[in-house]
Motif scaffolding. Sequence first.
Motif, mmCIF file in Angstrom:
data_model
loop_
_atom_site.group_PDB
_atom_site.id
_atom_site.type_symbol
_atom_site.label_atom_id
_atom_site.label_comp_id
_atom_site.label_asym_id
_atom_site.label_seq_id
_atom_site.Cartn_x
_atom_site.Cartn_y
_atom_site.Cartn_z
ATOM 1 N N LEU A 14 0.874 -1.174 0.000
ATOM 2 C CA LEU A 14 0.000 0.000 0.000
ATOM 3 C C LEU A 14 0.909 1.222 0.000
ATOM 4 N N ASP A 15 1.083 1.840 -1.156
ATOM 5 C CA ASP A 15 1.952 3.014 -1.239
ATOM 6 C C ASP A 15 1.130 4.259 -1.541
ATOM 7 N N GLY A 16 1.771 5.413 -1.340
ATOM 8 C CA GLY A 16 1.098 6.666 -1.667
ATOM 9 C C GLY A 16 1.711 7.829 -0.906
ATOM 10 N N PRO A 17 1.295 9.049 -1.229
ATOM 11 C CA PRO A 17 1.862 10.240 -0.605
ATOM 12 C C PRO A 17 1.389 10.448 0.826
ATOM 13 N N SER A 18 2.016 11.412 1.512
ATOM 14 C CA SER A 18 1.639 11.644 2.912
ATOM 15 C C SER A 18 0.222 12.171 3.042
ATOM 16 N N TYR A 35 -3.303 -10.335 9.134
ATOM 17 C CA TYR A 35 -1.914 -10.274 8.675
ATOM 18 C C TYR A 35 -1.079 -9.384 9.591
ATOM 19 N N HIS A 36 0.234 -9.499 9.450
ATOM 20 C CA HIS A 36 1.141 -8.568 10.118
ATOM 21 C C HIS A 36 1.067 -7.225 9.401
ATOM 22 N N LEU A 37 1.622 -6.203 10.072
ATOM 23 C CA LEU A 37 1.578 -4.857 9.524
ATOM 24 C C LEU A 37 2.980 -4.266 9.525
ATOM 25 N N LEU A 38 3.381 -3.703 8.392
ATOM 26 C CA LEU A 38 4.643 -2.949 8.358
ATOM 27 C C LEU A 38 4.331 -1.491 8.075
ATOM 28 N N ASP A 39 4.617 -0.629 9.052
ATOM 29 C CA ASP A 39 4.500 0.815 8.868
ATOM 30 C C ASP A 39 5.923 1.312 8.586
ATOM 31 N N SER A 40 6.316 1.285 7.304
ATOM 32 C CA SER A 40 7.720 1.597 6.986
ATOM 33 C C SER A 40 8.048 3.057 7.280
ATOM 34 N N GLY A 41 7.040 3.934 7.191
ATOM 35 C CA GLY A 41 7.275 5.336 7.516
ATOM 36 C C GLY A 41 7.750 5.486 8.958
ATOM 37 N N MET A 138 7.007 0.290 -1.226
ATOM 38 C CA MET A 138 6.752 -1.110 -0.871
ATOM 39 C C MET A 138 6.598 -1.964 -2.140
ATOM 40 N N GLY A 139 5.834 -1.436 -3.104
ATOM 41 C CA GLY A 139 5.580 -2.209 -4.330
ATOM 42 C C GLY A 139 6.705 -2.111 -5.350
ATOM 43 N N THR A 140 7.518 -1.059 -5.253
ATOM 44 C CA THR A 140 8.559 -0.870 -6.273
ATOM 45 C C THR A 140 9.904 -1.455 -5.857
ATOM 46 N N VAL A 141 10.260 -1.353 -4.570
ATOM 47 C CA VAL A 141 11.615 -1.727 -4.144
ATOM 48 C C VAL A 141 11.640 -2.814 -3.065
ATOM 49 N N LYS A 149 -0.706 -5.120 -5.326
ATOM 50 C CA LYS A 149 -0.145 -3.817 -4.951
ATOM 51 C C LYS A 149 -1.192 -2.732 -5.147
ATOM 52 N N PHE A 150 -1.264 -1.848 -4.164
ATOM 53 C CA PHE A 150 -2.181 -0.708 -4.286
ATOM 54 C C PHE A 150 -1.394 0.581 -4.165
#
Length: 231
Positions: A14-18, A35-41, A138-141, A149-150
Amino acid sequence: MTDTLESVVKVVTLDGPSGVGKGTMAQILAKDLGYHLLDSGAIYRLAALASIQQNISPEDEDKLVEMCTQLDITFDASDESKVQVILGGENVTSRIRNEDIAQRASLIAAIGPVRAALLQRQRDFAQEPGLVADGRDMGTVVFPEAPVKFYLTAAAQVRAQRRFDELQANGLDVEFNAILHEIQERDTRDSQRKVAPLKPADDAIVIDTSDLSIDAVKQEILSHLNKSVLA
Ligand code: DC
């Protein structure tokens, strides 16, 4: 063919701007799917906070990279309503949620070696039964082989208005134009950097949330998931 992490463990990116509402949506989905959750920010925000605490300049690449390899981070999901973020034993969940930290996170996230130093930590979140990963790349790298991917987007004005309403509702005295400016500044930096810029993966489903409620976005995502390999 070698099995990649993302094909063994189901990963939804799940990607996108702030300010687009990815964080809220990722939490809802992770809970729904179990599912597990990754808050990469949050990882970039923790790196930003640690750099301030350790007096490391956002320009000092070598020190930042060394610091990132040693970051002592724990995400504690025992309280179901909110993941607690721990840095070096200290609960910093609220401390990383301010604009100064966000701006510094965006600044140091533009440094390639910093991103490389944090990559494996993010991939380690892909565990059974699955992962919802929220971020910019997340979806690109980080999970390029993820089966679904969203990419969420919304006009900057709309994102600023949502943030303004949220802060006002929390009793904070805020200025709309200042919020809009901060959002635009981060959009520019995150999408124009050379390494892992914010952009939809070629195979991402793009959802413009400008005119959609949280529930409508959720329904749209779930309808794609039901049709996909996760069904
Ligand atoms: O999603 P967030 O607002 O918590 O992220 C803070 C900053 O971290 C964001 O402006 C850019 C950076 N970031 C990134 O570069 N890559 C990610 N996957 C997530 C966040």
